[in-house]
Write an enzyme that holds these catalytic residues in place. Structure first.
Site, PDB file in Angstrom:
ATOM      1  N   THR A  10      25.506  22.162 -83.492  1.00 47.80           N
ATOM      2  CA  THR A  10      26.172  21.133 -82.695  1.00 47.80           C
ATOM      3  C   THR A  10      26.708  20.019 -83.580  1.00 47.80           C
ATOM      4  OG1 THR A  10      24.126  19.880 -82.413  1.00 47.80           O
ATOM      5  CG2 THR A  10      24.600  21.578 -80.750  1.00 47.80           C
ATOM      6  N   LYS A  26      11.472  10.638 -79.918  1.00 46.05           N
ATOM      7  CA  LYS A  26      11.121  11.935 -79.343  1.00 46.05           C
ATOM      8  C   LYS A  26       9.626  12.023 -79.045  1.00 46.05           C
ATOM      9  CE  LYS A  26      15.192  13.661 -79.040  1.00 46.05           C
ATOM     10  NZ  LYS A  26      15.806  13.782 -77.687  1.00 46.05           N
ATOM     11  N   ASN A  80      19.536  15.216 -71.536  1.00 47.35           N
ATOM     12  CA  ASN A  80      20.006  15.884 -72.753  1.00 47.35           C
ATOM     13  C   ASN A  80      20.718  14.945 -73.721  1.00 47.35           C
ATOM     14  OD1 ASN A  80      21.239  18.178 -74.423  1.00 47.35           O
ATOM     15  ND2 ASN A  80      23.067  17.287 -73.468  1.00 47.35           N
ATOM     16  N   TYR A 128      14.306   8.360 -84.890  1.00 47.21           N
ATOM     17  CA  TYR A 128      14.472   9.589 -84.116  1.00 47.21           C
ATOM     18  C   TYR A 128      13.118  10.209 -83.780  1.00 47.21           C
ATOM     19  CZ  TYR A 128      16.263  14.228 -82.843  1.00 47.21           C
ATOM     20  OH  TYR A 128      16.561  15.386 -82.171  1.00 47.21           O
TER      21      TYR A 128
END
Length: 252
Positions: A189, A158, A87, A154
């Site tokens: 978040t 991923k 995570n 990013y």
């Protein structure tokens, strides 16, 4: 005993998953830079154990030492099943190619790509050696399949995780493991705060993310964790697949 190992367990989705799994009687091993005392309180109330290892996963030596410590701990326990939730991650650097900060790129690739691969390799090896079932969940993102200016690093990371998940599942077809990637959508978040603080010059779509916050359209980590838990319990999981929150949130 059943154990779940969670990276980035001190907040956000990691914390929410830890608490949800504790409620199901699963003991938690957390790996993160900071300690969250409420997780120990939840573990005590649920009658399970919680063990935390303080570690900066971008530090290779610290990561190796932590994995060795986790191994030593688990081999003293009666392990019936293992779950690994990869995570921990970061979104930065949010910047166009040509203006990227190289040290930031190195840290990003280490945390978002190298660490999930290394942890999966290590824990899968233990599961096979001990002949116990492993559930491997790699947190991914819809960014893996999109072309978004400012998110080159990013998105690439991923996408790498998605392919790693698929290949790992293919290799383990003869084992009783569950291996998938989980895309949690846009959660409320700290990572979203970082995204909203980016400049429009670096991140063309920043205003869209600001509007999601203003309109209250961000999903809570607790809801994301609940959908993941129900998906794993109720669905016939297809190993190697990317499961997306928005495909299941109305169902669970």
């Amino acid at each position: 005993m059943k154990f779940i190992i969670i990276t980035g367990d001190s907040k956000g989705l990691g914390e929410a998953v830890a608490k949800r799994w504790m409620e199901d009687g699963v003991s938690v091993i957390g790996i993160s830079r900071t300690y969250n005392g409420t997780l120990k309180e939840t573990a005590d109330s649920c009658g399970v154990s919680y063990r935390h290892y303080e570690c900066d996963l971008t530090d290779e030596a610290a990561t190796n030492n932590t994995l060795a410590a986790v191994h030593n701990y688990l081999q003293r326990e009666d392990v019936e099943a293992l779950t690994l939730l990869n995570n921990a991650g970061m979104v930065g650097p949010i910047e166009k190619v040509g203006a990227l900060d190289i040290p930031a790129v190195d840290r990003h690739i280490r945390l978002n790509v190298s660490v999930p691969v290394l942890l999966a390799n290590y824990i899968l090896g233990l599961a096979n050696e001990w002949e116990v079932p492993l559930t491997l969940v790699n947190i991914t993102s819809g960014a893996a399949g999109k072309t978004t200016e400012g998110w080159s690093v990013y998105s690439a990371g991923k996408a790498a995780i998605d392919r790693f998940t698929a290949v790992t599942a293919k290799e383990q077809e003869q084992k009783s493991h569950t291996i998938l990637a989980y895309s949690p959508g846009v959660m409320d978040t700290d990572m979203q705060e970082e995204i909203r603080s980016a400049s429009e010059d670096s991140f063309k779509d920043v205003e869209k993310f600001r509007e999601l916050k203003e309109k209250g359209e961000l999903t809570s980590p607790e809801r994301v964790a609940e959908v993941l838990r129900n998906l794993l319990k109720e669905e016939p999981v297809q190993n190697g697949k990317v499961y997306k929150l928005y495909d299941y949130i109305d169902k669970y």
